[in-house]
Design a protein around this motif. Sequence first.
Motif, PDB file in Angstrom:
ATOM      1  N   HIS A 110       7.207   2.148   4.856  1.00  0.00           N
ATOM      2  CA  HIS A 110       5.999   1.871   5.634  1.00  0.00           C
ATOM      3  C   HIS A 110       4.724   1.988   4.820  1.00  0.00           C
ATOM      4  O   HIS A 110       3.640   2.158   5.369  1.00  0.00           O
ATOM      5  N   GLY A 111       4.852   1.908   3.496  1.00  0.00           N
ATOM      6  CA  GLY A 111       3.643   1.854   2.681  1.00  0.00           C
ATOM      7  C   GLY A 111       3.791   2.505   1.317  1.00  0.00           C
ATOM      8  O   GLY A 111       4.509   3.486   1.146  1.00  0.00           O
ATOM      9  N   CYS A 112       3.116   1.892   0.337  1.00  0.00           N
ATOM     10  CA  CYS A 112       2.958   2.499  -0.987  1.00  0.00           C
ATOM     11  C   CYS A 112       1.510   2.989  -0.996  1.00  0.00           C
ATOM     12  O   CYS A 112       0.580   2.193  -1.175  1.00  0.00           O
ATOM     13  N   LEU A 113       1.317   4.268  -0.767  1.00  0.00           N
ATOM     14  CA  LEU A 113      -0.050   4.789  -0.602  1.00  0.00           C
ATOM     15  C   LEU A 113      -0.676   5.122  -1.960  1.00  0.00           C
ATOM     16  O   LEU A 113      -0.012   5.111  -2.992  1.00  0.00           O
ATOM     17  N   SER A 114      -1.965   5.466  -1.927  1.00  0.00           N
ATOM     18  CA  SER A 114      -2.749   5.665  -3.146  1.00  0.00           C
ATOM     19  C   SER A 114      -2.222   6.797  -4.012  1.00  0.00           C
ATOM     20  O   SER A 114      -1.563   7.718  -3.535  1.00  0.00           O
ATOM     21  N   GLY A 115      -2.602   6.726  -5.288  1.00  0.00           N
ATOM     22  CA  GLY A 115      -2.219   7.764  -6.252  1.00  0.00           C
ATOM     23  C   GLY A 115      -3.098   7.660  -7.476  1.00  0.00           C
ATOM     24  O   GLY A 115      -4.324   7.698  -7.376  1.00  0.00           O
ATOM     25  N   THR A 129       2.346   7.407  -3.398  1.00  0.00           N
ATOM     26  CA  THR A 129       3.020   8.100  -2.299  1.00  0.00           C
ATOM     27  C   THR A 129       3.822   7.101  -1.480  1.00  0.00           C
ATOM     28  O   THR A 129       3.287   6.090  -1.022  1.00  0.00           O
ATOM     29  N   GLY A 130       5.103   7.382  -1.312  1.00  0.00           N
ATOM     30  CA  GLY A 130       5.950   6.586  -0.423  1.00  0.00           C
ATOM     31  C   GLY A 130       5.752   7.104   0.991  1.00  0.00           C
ATOM     32  O   GLY A 130       5.719   8.316   1.216  1.00  0.00           O
ATOM     33  N   GLN A 140       6.354  11.773   3.530  1.00  0.00           N
ATOM     34  CA  GLN A 140       5.620  11.312   2.347  1.00  0.00           C
ATOM     35  C   GLN A 140       6.202  11.944   1.088  1.00  0.00           C
ATOM     36  O   GLN A 140       6.425  13.158   1.045  1.00  0.00           O
ATOM     37  N   THR A 141       6.465  11.090   0.089  1.00  0.00           N
ATOM     38  CA  THR A 141       7.074  11.533  -1.170  1.00  0.00           C
ATOM     39  C   THR A 141       6.272  10.968  -2.336  1.00  0.00           C
ATOM     40  O   THR A 141       5.551   9.982  -2.175  1.00  0.00           O
ATOM     41  N   GLN A 142       6.419  11.582  -3.509  1.00  0.00           N
ATOM     42  CA  GLN A 142       5.688  11.085  -4.689  1.00  0.00           C
ATOM     43  C   GLN A 142       6.649  10.288  -5.575  1.00  0.00           C
ATOM     44  O   GLN A 142       7.795  10.700  -5.772  1.00  0.00           O
ATOM     45  N   ASN A 143       6.131   9.156  -6.088  1.00  0.00           N
ATOM     46  CA  ASN A 143       6.976   8.202  -6.806  1.00  0.00           C
ATOM     47  C   ASN A 143       6.270   7.671  -8.040  1.00  0.00           C
ATOM     48  O   ASN A 143       5.052   7.804  -8.164  1.00  0.00           O
ATOM     49  N   VAL A 144       7.079   7.037  -8.913  1.00  0.00           N
ATOM     50  CA  VAL A 144       6.506   6.516 -10.152  1.00  0.00           C
ATOM     51  C   VAL A 144       7.025   5.097 -10.412  1.00  0.00           C
ATOM     52  O   VAL A 144       8.143   4.752 -10.008  1.00  0.00           O
ATOM     53  N   ARG A 173       0.186  13.742  -0.033  1.00  0.00           N
ATOM     54  CA  ARG A 173      -0.050  12.420  -0.621  1.00  0.00           C
ATOM     55  C   ARG A 173      -1.112  12.380  -1.729  1.00  0.00           C
ATOM     56  O   ARG A 173      -1.849  13.327  -1.930  1.00  0.00           O
ATOM     57  N   ASN A 174      -1.158  11.201  -2.385  1.00  0.00           N
ATOM     58  CA  ASN A 174      -2.156  10.827  -3.384  1.00  0.00           C
ATOM     59  C   ASN A 174      -2.057  11.648  -4.677  1.00  0.00           C
ATOM     60  O   ASN A 174      -2.986  12.370  -5.044  1.00  0.00           O
ATOM     61  N   PRO A 175      -0.933  11.497  -5.390  1.00  0.00           N
ATOM     62  CA  PRO A 175      -0.755  12.222  -6.654  1.00  0.00           C
ATOM     63  C   PRO A 175      -1.767  11.757  -7.703  1.00  0.00           C
ATOM     64  O   PRO A 175      -1.961  10.563  -7.893  1.00  0.00           O
ATOM     65  N   MET A 176      -2.431  12.711  -8.324  1.00  0.00           N
ATOM     66  CA  MET A 176      -3.358  12.378  -9.410  1.00  0.00           C
ATOM     67  C   MET A 176      -2.810  13.087 -10.650  1.00  0.00           C
ATOM     68  O   MET A 176      -2.711  14.308 -10.680  1.00  0.00           O
TER      69      MET A 176
END
Length: 507
Positions: A110-115, A129-130, A140-144, A173-176
Amino acid sequence: MDVLLLATWLCVATAEFATDLAHIEAFIQQEKYLLRKKYRPVYHISAPVGWLNDPSSFVYFKRQYHVFYQYHPYNGAWGHTRWGHAISDNLVDWAHYPPALVPKEYYEKHGCLSGSALVHNNYLTVFYTGHVISNNKTYQTQNVAISSDSIVFQKYLYNPIIRKGPYGVSDFRNPMVWNYRNWWYMMVGTAKDGLGHLLLYSSADLFSWTLNGTLAKSFGDMGHMWENPDLFEIDGLTVLILSVQGIQAEGYRFRNLYQTGYVVGKFNYVTARFEDFEVSTATFKELDYGHDFYAAKTVQAADGRRLLIAWLGMWESDFQESRDGWASLLTLVREVKLTSQGRILMMPVKETANLRTEILEDAWYSPGEAFSAGTKSFELIVNSTAVVYDAIITLEWNGRRQYTIGYIADQGHITVDRGGKDGVRRADWLPNGHLHLRIFVDYSSIEIFCGMGEVVFSSRIYLKRPILVKIGGDTQLHITQYKLRRGVGYDNKLRKHLKEHIIAKKG
Ligand SMILES: *[C@@H]1O[C@H](CO)[C@@H](O)[C@H](O)[C@H]1NC(C)=O
Ligand SMILES: *[C@@H]1O[C@H](CO)[C@@H](O)[C@H](O)[C@H]1NC(C)=O
Ligand SMILES: *[C@@H]1O[C@H](CO)[C@@H](O)[C@H](O)[C@H]1NC(C)=O
């Protein structure tokens, strides 16, 4: 770079990533005319068609600037967002590229959110963020994902790299991600017991991450959720930018639904803690005082400048253009400086002057005088001779709709009023020497830079012909008006290149 890590990286890069090219084919089919709609900006980034919100990340890669943004192409409303993509050589001419990340895998349905994005071993590496909603619960999970050319992205086969935050799966969300002395750090926004938190993770290889704890948190006055963290060093200090949900308005501070602001301190890498740092409404300063500004992201330019771009929008506002099948835009790219008092100054990058095509006005105006703007895409440079007089400028269209800028000398503040409910925004401002404003209008947006960038207001306004610029107040103003040209569009050579080099290669 450790040889073993490099070997791991290359092996991972070639074997453990998955590619999907369908969205590039779709982009090639896209019709150009979609750009031409009422209210559509010409020198600000908006999506080729459909909805845009946060910049997902801002990065410099192979001598070009890349802005990725939250993008839903099917209509003018938020939906399952992908990462839209625009590229520039000079920060003012932007070409639309195919979406970089499209929701496809189970962890991003349901979305590739900001990072964020970074360059490592010649690969452009993005963290995002997935977003999945299942049985009314958000996961919500963190992805690369990585790319060698910035066009075709490959998602890591063992995503998610972080499956679950310490305080649950929903608001995480929003891995930096950034590097310091061969070690990787990641900040992620989250919430615990209804209070915004910022988590720190670390990694030796960008794929396996360990939680190092909470970097900062809300003690109640700083809202219920923190997102879109950004961090950079400037003049030996660390600036942390946060987008916060749930701060209560205090007079003219924090008037918008959500706030993007910053705190200045020092990051200690030995303890992985901020020093002299407290995130509270006493230390958290808004970056921009306008109605529509959120989710700022920064990048270091090739020449060392710190550049910032943000969403020129706000959740739950009335996007009048959404009935035309698109919505929203990003701000101009701004250069960020820090004063010795720890205050951020933001001015449009100097390259913005490349957009000027002709001088339409260049004269002194007295209170009561007015001129027709003649265009909806322009810049005004306003100067007075002294700071002791009030200065008022009104943009008027259809005789009724107005946007007013007022500097009130004896109260030491500047106010903008776009009319309607909650139309007023105000900031304290003591101009240095004389009043100086730069005002940028682009069909449905206005950005006002005061002085050297001490105060900035960014807002949506929906201009209808003809626009009258009226001068009020107690003093003469010198106004220079430049017409500004289109800066954002398609690159015709790009479609050809994609067809020949990317899609053809697939077969
Ligand atoms: C989700 O929430 C809505 C509204 O509260 C409810 O009507 C619906 O049954 C829920 N669905 C599931 C799968 O729990
Ligand atoms: C963070 O966690 C990693 C992995 O456990 C550890 O090696 C590192 O020392 C930690 N850093 C700090 C500052 O706690
Ligand atoms: C207006 O003020 C700015 C900033 O002080 C200055 O650089 C510029 O030359 C002034 N322009 C005019 C026309 O006076």
